[in-house]
Design an enzyme around this catalytic site. Structure first.
Site, PDB file in Angstrom:
ATOM      1  CE  LYS A 211      35.062  32.586  75.741  1.00  0.00           C
ATOM      2  NZ  LYS A 211      34.278  32.322  74.583  1.00  0.00           N
TER       3      LYS A 211
ATOM      4  CE  LYS B  57      27.787  34.835  78.161  1.00  0.00           C
ATOM      5  NZ  LYS B  57      27.880  35.438  76.867  1.00  0.00           N
TER       6      LYS B  57
ATOM      7  CE  LYS C 111      26.921  30.709  70.472  1.00  0.00           C
ATOM      8  NZ  LYS C 111      28.230  31.335  70.581  1.00  0.00           N
TER       9      LYS C 111
END
Ligand code: ATP
Ligand code: LTN
Length: 338
Positions: free
Chosen positions: A119, A201, A204
């Site tokens: 991140k 993957k 969202k």
């Protein structure tokens, strides 16, 4: 019977960030499984809005999405009376325990977290301290409710290990205080991949809307996104790593119908990719239809949802503050005068 008064049952805790629209990946990998656990366990399902703040959010969108996630939990079948369904930010004990646990977690431990590394690469303009201590807040979430089991995807196993280490460290210093939780991981097949890049993957927070299906996508949108899904030029329906796009479509199909993969591969072996995609779209649309109907029904009932939000925050607070008081007492913070 509700979560509080079933003393013989084990406690389950899990959560999702309101960091985007809930995807078919979140549903098949987490939410759908949660609905199967609600009878056997005392379940606490959180909307982890404080965790979502580790990435910059638009305030109005965050508020809207948090409510949407709460309604989707219920629409997908989680009973808000049997389970505790609530916003993390409504129970102050999460942030309070997280502060205390920060003082029992080492920089070296947090430095090893792969999600932090990923991140901070993705959001290099905003590597904030919250992103670094994210796993400590997650540990506080879990430990406050004395959870035995934590159902999460494999991506969260490192965070769970840290939570266990901190709980054990605390218990060794001050005597039995926290239950040391175990992970509860789904089968490998439940990992749903991006429709545009089946080696990644489904997420969202992906910039490409065609890479995921959200729980509120219309039937037309679902069909369009699945038709566009990246496949290969083998022209053969088989379940193997060399054909990740087809494998993903078969995983989606079988996660929904709960049929064994081999049986479905056999049945579909003579179909073209276009026909396979139509079959997959059909089961997705049918799976999501009742969820969408319940969601739009719930959306109209503002006062019902508000009452769930209020009651469940109170139920969660009673459990959380009990643990927090115990911790405060053990480490030597002064008792409140009542
Ligand atoms: P973000 O994109 O913001 O990082 P996310 O889509 O990865 O979010 P989370 O809120 O981090 O979702 O995770 C919620 C739950 O859904 C977790 O238990 C996670 O393991 C599971 N999950 C997330 N993506 C998938 C996926 N593609 N397939 C199966 N399970 C998933
Ligand atoms: N980090 C998790 C979300 C999360 C969570 C939790 C999951 C926050 N607190 C406690 C289980 C238990 C994620 O990104 N999936």
């Amino acid at each position: 019977m509700t979560a509080e008064n079933q003393k013989d049952k084990k406690v389950i805790f899990s959560g999702m960030q309101p960091s985007g629209n809930i995807t078919l990946g979140n549903y098949l990998g987490a939410l759908k499984n949660w609905t199967k656990l609600q009878d056997e366990y005392n379940c606490v399902f959180c909307i982890v809005d404080l965790h979502a703040l580790t990435v910059r959010q638009d305030p109005a969108e965050l508020r809207r999405r948090s409510r949407e996630v709460l309604m989707l939990y219920i629409a997908a079948g989680l009973d808000p009376e049997k389970n505790i369904i609530y916003y993390q930010s409504h129970v102050g004990a999460h942030a309070e325990l997280a502060w205390i646990l920060n003082c029992y977690t080492y920089m070296g431990e947090l430095n090893r977290m792969t999600q932090f590394k990923e991140k901070s690469q993705k959001h290099s303009e905003n590597i904030n301290a919250g992103l670094f201590t994210y796993p400590v807040l997650m540990a506080a979430d879990i430990l406050l409710y004395q959870a035995n089991l934590v159902p999460v995807g494999n991506d969260q196993s490192q965070h769970l290990e840290l939570c266990r280490d901190v709980a054990i460290r605390f218990n060794n210093l001050y005597g039995e205080t926290f239950i040391v939780p175990e992970g509860y991981f789904p089968k490998v097949g439940a990992r749903i991949m991006s429709l545009q890049d089946p080696t990644k993957k489904m997420s969202k927070s992906d910039e490409n809307e065609n890479s995921y299906i959200t729980l509120l996508d219309s039937p037309d949108t679902i069909l369009r996104k699945i038709k566009k899904a990246v496949t290969d030029s083998e022209a053969k329906i088989a379940y193997r790593d060399e054909q990740p796009g087809i494998k993903n479509l078969l995983n989606i199909y079988c996660s929904i119908t709960e049929e064994p993969i081999e049986k479905v591969v056999e049945r579909f072996s003579s179909l073209g990719y276009g026909e396979l995609k139509a079959k997959v779209a059909e089961v997705v649309v049918e799976e999501l239809r009742p969820i969408q109907e319940r969601f739009y029904q719930l959306e109209k009932d503002k006062s019902y949802i508000d009452s769930i939000i209020k009651n469940n925050a109170e139920r969660a607070s009673r459990i959380a503050y009990k643990t927090l008081s115990k911790v405060q007492r053990k480490i030597g913070l002064p008792a409140k005068i009542r």
